[in-house]
Design an enzyme around this catalytic site. Structure first.
Site: not given
Ligand code: 5GP
Ligand code: ZN
Length: 135
Positions: A98, A100
């Site tokens: 993903h 951001h």
């Molecule tokens: P990472 O640290 O893996 O780059 O970011 C994962 C992101 O996914 C985090 O910013 C977190 O807030 C978001 N996230 C985690 N679980 C969910 C969810 O169930 N729904 C949504 N919309 N975002 C999520």
């Protein structure tokens, strides 16, 4: 597969969706570091960019190109940060690729601290973005 983002993409879990096409699914981050914090996710499960195809990486960035103006306009921002965390060492929590997009407003501190908006606030931001995309 026990993947939160796969479940969101399949509709098994809810989200505030902004956009989708054949390759990419776009929805609001549930813990935004700024209003309008949006996640761009390849539909097909892969742990990180290099486990997916180059085409999927291109489609992901095409979606950013297309949506970024509407996203920042919807929240009154004038810039944005893009970020991808690859691997535990980089702070990746969700093991489905993903990207951001974090809108930034002039003069407002650029933090990476998660906030906890209400469902209504998230719904309103998503609706504003979708409305701008329809124009
Ligand atoms: P990472 O640290 O893996 O780059 O970011 C994962 C992101 O996914 C985090 O910013 C977190 O807030 C978001 N996230 C985690 N679980 C969910 C969810 O169930 N729904 C949504 N919309 N975002 C999520
Ligand atoms: Zn997945």
């Amino acid at each position: 597969m026990d993947c939160i983002f796969c479940k969101i993409i399949s509709g098994e879990l809810p989200c505030y969706k902004v956009y989708e096409n054949e390759s990419v699914f776009v929805f609001l981050d549930i813990g935004p570091v700024s209003p309008g914090h949006t996640l761009f996710v390849p539909r097909r499960h892969a742990t990180n960019l290099n486990e997916g195809s180059a085409e999927e990486a291109v489609e992901l960035m095409k979606a950013v190109y297309m949506l970024a103006p509407a996203i920042i306009k919807a929240v009154g921002a004038s810039g944005y940060n893009l970020g991808m965390n690859h691997g535990l060492a980089a702070g990746q929590d969700v093991m489905h690729t993903h990207l951001h997009l974090m809108p930034r407003v002039d003069g407002v501190a650029r933090t990476f601290v998660k906030t906890n908006p209400t469902q209504e606030e998230l719904a309103e931001v998503a609706m504003k973005i979708r409305n701008l995309l329809l124009r």
